[in-house]
Write a protein that holds these residues in place. Structure first.
Motif, PDB file in Angstrom:
ATOM      1  N   GLN A  93       0.818  -1.205   0.000  1.00 19.90           N
ATOM      2  CA  GLN A  93       0.000   0.000   0.000  1.00 19.90           C
ATOM      3  C   GLN A  93       0.858   1.264   0.000  1.00 19.90           C
ATOM      4  O   GLN A  93       0.443   2.293  -0.540  1.00 19.90           O
ATOM      5  CB  GLN A  93      -0.932  -0.003   1.209  1.00 19.90           C
ATOM      6  CG  GLN A  93      -1.947  -1.136   1.199  1.00 19.90           C
ATOM      7  CD  GLN A  93      -2.792  -1.135  -0.062  1.00 19.90           C
ATOM      8  OE1 GLN A  93      -3.198  -0.079  -0.556  1.00 19.90           O
ATOM      9  NE2 GLN A  93      -3.059  -2.326  -0.601  1.00 19.90           N
ATOM     10  N   MET A  94       2.057   1.210   0.605  1.00 15.68           N
ATOM     11  CA  MET A  94       2.944   2.368   0.570  1.00 15.68           C
ATOM     12  C   MET A  94       3.399   2.666  -0.853  1.00 15.68           C
ATOM     13  O   MET A  94       3.523   3.829  -1.247  1.00 15.68           O
ATOM     14  CB  MET A  94       4.161   2.138   1.473  1.00 15.68           C
ATOM     15  CG  MET A  94       3.869   2.229   2.956  1.00 15.68           C
ATOM     16  SD  MET A  94       5.369   2.119   3.962  1.00 15.68           S
ATOM     17  CE  MET A  94       6.155   3.689   3.564  1.00 15.68           C
ATOM     18  N   HIS A  95       3.640   1.626  -1.639  1.00 15.01           N
ATOM     19  CA  HIS A  95       4.016   1.834  -3.033  1.00 15.01           C
ATOM     20  C   HIS A  95       2.873   2.455  -3.820  1.00 15.01           C
ATOM     21  O   HIS A  95       3.109   3.195  -4.782  1.00 15.01           O
ATOM     22  CB  HIS A  95       4.431   0.508  -3.663  1.00 15.01           C
ATOM     23  CG  HIS A  95       5.695  -0.060  -3.105  1.00 15.01           C
ATOM     24  ND1 HIS A  95       6.004  -1.398  -3.118  1.00 15.01           N
ATOM     25  CD2 HIS A  95       6.735   0.550  -2.478  1.00 15.01           C
ATOM     26  CE1 HIS A  95       7.179  -1.594  -2.552  1.00 15.01           C
ATOM     27  NE2 HIS A  95       7.639  -0.426  -2.146  1.00 15.01           N
ATOM     28  N   ALA A  96       1.643   2.156  -3.409  1.00 19.15           N
ATOM     29  CA  ALA A  96       0.483   2.705  -4.113  1.00 19.15           C
ATOM     30  C   ALA A  96       0.208   4.157  -3.731  1.00 19.15           C
ATOM     31  O   ALA A  96      -0.409   4.897  -4.498  1.00 19.15           O
ATOM     32  CB  ALA A  96      -0.755   1.859  -3.817  1.00 19.15           C
ATOM     33  N   VAL A 152      -4.652   2.800   8.166  1.00 15.75           N
ATOM     34  CA  VAL A 152      -5.618   2.512   7.096  1.00 15.75           C
ATOM     35  C   VAL A 152      -4.853   2.064   5.854  1.00 15.75           C
ATOM     36  O   VAL A 152      -4.032   2.817   5.315  1.00 15.75           O
ATOM     37  CB  VAL A 152      -6.478   3.746   6.789  1.00 15.75           C
ATOM     38  CG1 VAL A 152      -7.487   3.419   5.690  1.00 15.75           C
ATOM     39  CG2 VAL A 152      -7.198   4.216   8.055  1.00 15.75           C
ATOM     40  N   LEU A 153      -5.108   0.825   5.413  1.00 19.36           N
ATOM     41  CA  LEU A 153      -4.380   0.264   4.271  1.00 19.36           C
ATOM     42  C   LEU A 153      -5.055   0.595   2.947  1.00 19.36           C
ATOM     43  O   LEU A 153      -4.413   1.078   2.014  1.00 19.36           O
ATOM     44  CB  LEU A 153      -4.245  -1.247   4.434  1.00 19.36           C
ATOM     45  CG  LEU A 153      -3.477  -1.719   5.680  1.00 19.36           C
ATOM     46  CD1 LEU A 153      -3.456  -3.234   5.751  1.00 19.36           C
ATOM     47  CD2 LEU A 153      -2.053  -1.167   5.674  1.00 19.36           C
ATOM     48  N   ASN A 154      -6.351   0.312   2.847  1.00 18.96           N
ATOM     49  CA  ASN A 154      -7.099   0.626   1.619  1.00 18.96           C
ATOM     50  C   ASN A 154      -8.577   0.728   1.952  1.00 18.96           C
ATOM     51  O   ASN A 154      -8.964   0.728   3.123  1.00 18.96           O
ATOM     52  CB  ASN A 154      -6.834  -0.418   0.521  1.00 18.96           C
ATOM     53  CG  ASN A 154      -7.170  -1.820   0.983  1.00 18.96           C
ATOM     54  OD1 ASN A 154      -7.813  -2.002   2.010  1.00 18.96           O
ATOM     55  ND2 ASN A 154      -6.745  -2.817   0.230  1.00 18.96           N
ATOM     56  N   THR A 155      -9.425   0.766   0.919  1.00 19.97           N
ATOM     57  CA  THR A 155     -10.867   0.943   1.109  1.00 19.97           C
ATOM     58  C   THR A 155     -11.621  -0.130   0.346  1.00 19.97           C
ATOM     59  O   THR A 155     -11.321  -0.416  -0.819  1.00 19.97           O
ATOM     60  CB  THR A 155     -11.306   2.337   0.619  1.00 19.97           C
ATOM     61  OG1 THR A 155     -10.585   3.345   1.349  1.00 19.97           O
ATOM     62  CG2 THR A 155     -12.791   2.536   0.847  1.00 19.97           C
TER      63      THR A 155
END
Length: 432
Positions: free
Chosen positions: A282-285, A343-346
């Motif tokens: 998720q950090m790369h995103a 929070v990683l994603n949704t």
């Protein structure tokens, strides 16, 4: 009454043992009771329940952790010169700005040193002027002697003057040239001396400026570690509070004061190495968001993940992370424990039901779904993450379905229910 009853019995019963008679009577009474059958149309009454519709909304996928707040900057203010503190310009625990005056060390010895160094510079300038005057005078003499030598050389060739006189003038001219060179060296020496003296002046001015100790950052002052009148040195602080406040993990022994910058503030926490891949992905995103709150608070403060350690701790298998959180209202204090949500994603269009709805059985989690005919269906479900007072249903429930949230004890699969309005908190308190 008892005799007439016995007389009515068949012949021989009256003479039978009393136990046998009593047993026979009990059997007759029991047989009479069992002959009363339940009504053929009996139905269990509908169970009273409260329901809620399964909602659909976007929800975050997150990791929860317990962390600790850390000041973004911590500065131990120390003295750079020796002297006696003659003034303290702040109060313990005050908010200070960069450049605010904190302490004043007696400046008089340093002012005297500056004056002495400036006097030395003035003296050097005077010596340089004298050397320049001597140079100018000796240059004129040397120039005159050079002209005389040139003229007498012509006169010697013409036989007008003796050669001895010419040679004497030539020797005088060489002496004048040597004097000029000495004068030039004296001027150069005076220049170097003035430069050195000016450097001393600048150093003494710097030392004098160190007598006025100012805050190097914006932050909050802690408890001062020295008092007015204490003599301090660059190597150690001799204040009354220095010994009691100096520990292996505390400020340096020569610190006068510790200032911490509280806005923004850091929130340090750890995650398991099993979650590291998800975080890195998720950090790369994009930038990861955090929600930080105190244990006794309900509303979180949004922050940003700003640090991920470059290794996993060998002993614990944990990875250190750090979030940066705004703290203008000083809600967070260095050293306090906080709850952190990364929070990683949704998840788009997730199905949510109240967290009180799911029940557990040997087969796993399930909910009761109320159908149109007011009967209930026991539905096996797959639970997702909890979202406040609700929980995500990954499988088993569709948006809009009515889910039993209270009264599950009286519900049977396929049985009928009666929907009741949920009790209001105010009405419940009034009833109490």
């Amino acid at each position: 009454m008892k005799l007439s009853f016995l007389n009515a019995l068949p012949y021989g019963w009256a003479t039978a043992p009393k136990v046998a008679v009593a047993s026979t009577l009990s059997a007759l009474i029991f047989a009479g009771c069992t002959n009363k059958a339940a009504p053929a149309g009996f139905e269990r009454p509908p169970a009273p329940v409260t329901v809620a519709e399964a909602a659909m909304q976007d929800v975050p996928v997150y990791l929860d952790a317990i962390g600790k707040t850390v000041a973004r900057e911590t500065v131990a203010v120390q003295t750079q010169v020796s002297g006696r503190i003659i003034k303290i310009h702040f109060t313990d625990g005050a908010n200070v700005r960069k450049g605010d005056m904190l302490f004043t060390i007696d400046p008089r010895p340093f002012q005297a040193t500056v004056s002495e160094a400036q006097a030395t510079v003035t003296k050097g300038i005077a010596l340089k002027k004298q050397a320049e005057a001597n140079l100018n005078r000796d240059l004129a003499v040397a120039k005159w002697n050079a002209l005389q030598v040139k003229r007498y050389a012509q006169l010697v060739e013409a036989g007008v003057v003796p050669r001895e006189q010419y040679e004497q003038l030539a020797a005088t001219a060489e002496s004048s040239n040597a004097t000029v060179e000495a004068d030039r060296a004296a001027v150069h020496s005076a220049d170097e001396s003035i430069k050195a003296d000016n450097a001393v002046v600048e150093k003494t001015k710097v030392d004098l400026s160190y007598c006025y100790i100012r805050s190097p950052i914006d932050g909050r002052a802690g408890q001062r570690l020295v008092d007015m009148g204490n003599v301090v040195n660059p190597g150690s602080a001799s204040g009354n509070n220095a010994a009691s406040n100096s520990t292996s993990t505390g400020p340096p022994s020569n610190a006068l004061l510790v200032i911490e910058r509280l806005d923004p503030i850091y929130a340090d926490f750890t995650i398991s190495q099993n979650d590291l891949s998800k975080v890195q992905e998720q950090m790369h995103a994009g930038t990861l968001k955090t929600e930080v709150r105190l244990p006794d608070a309900t509303d979180p403060i949004a922050g940003t993940l700003t640090f991920l350690d470059n290794s996993v701790q060998n002993q614990t298998g944990q990875v250190n992370l750090r979030a940066t959180v705004p703290n203008s209202d000083r809600r967070f204090w260095p050293g306090r424990f906080v709850n952190i949500r990364l929070v990683l994603n949704t998840i788009r269009g997730a199905v949510l039901v109240p967290a009180t709805a799911p029940q557990m059985s040997a087969k796993g989690s399930y909910v009761y779904v109320v159908k149109q005919d007011m009967t209930v269906d026991q539905r096996q479900i797959t639970l997702g993450q909890r979202q406040g007072d609700q929980v995500v249903i990954e499988q088993g429930v569709q948006p809009g379905e009515r889910i039993v949230t209270n009264g599950q004890v009286g519900v049977t699969p396929g049985g009928k229910v009666r929907i009741e309005e949920p009790k209001q908190a105010g009405a419940t308190n009034a009833a109490k």
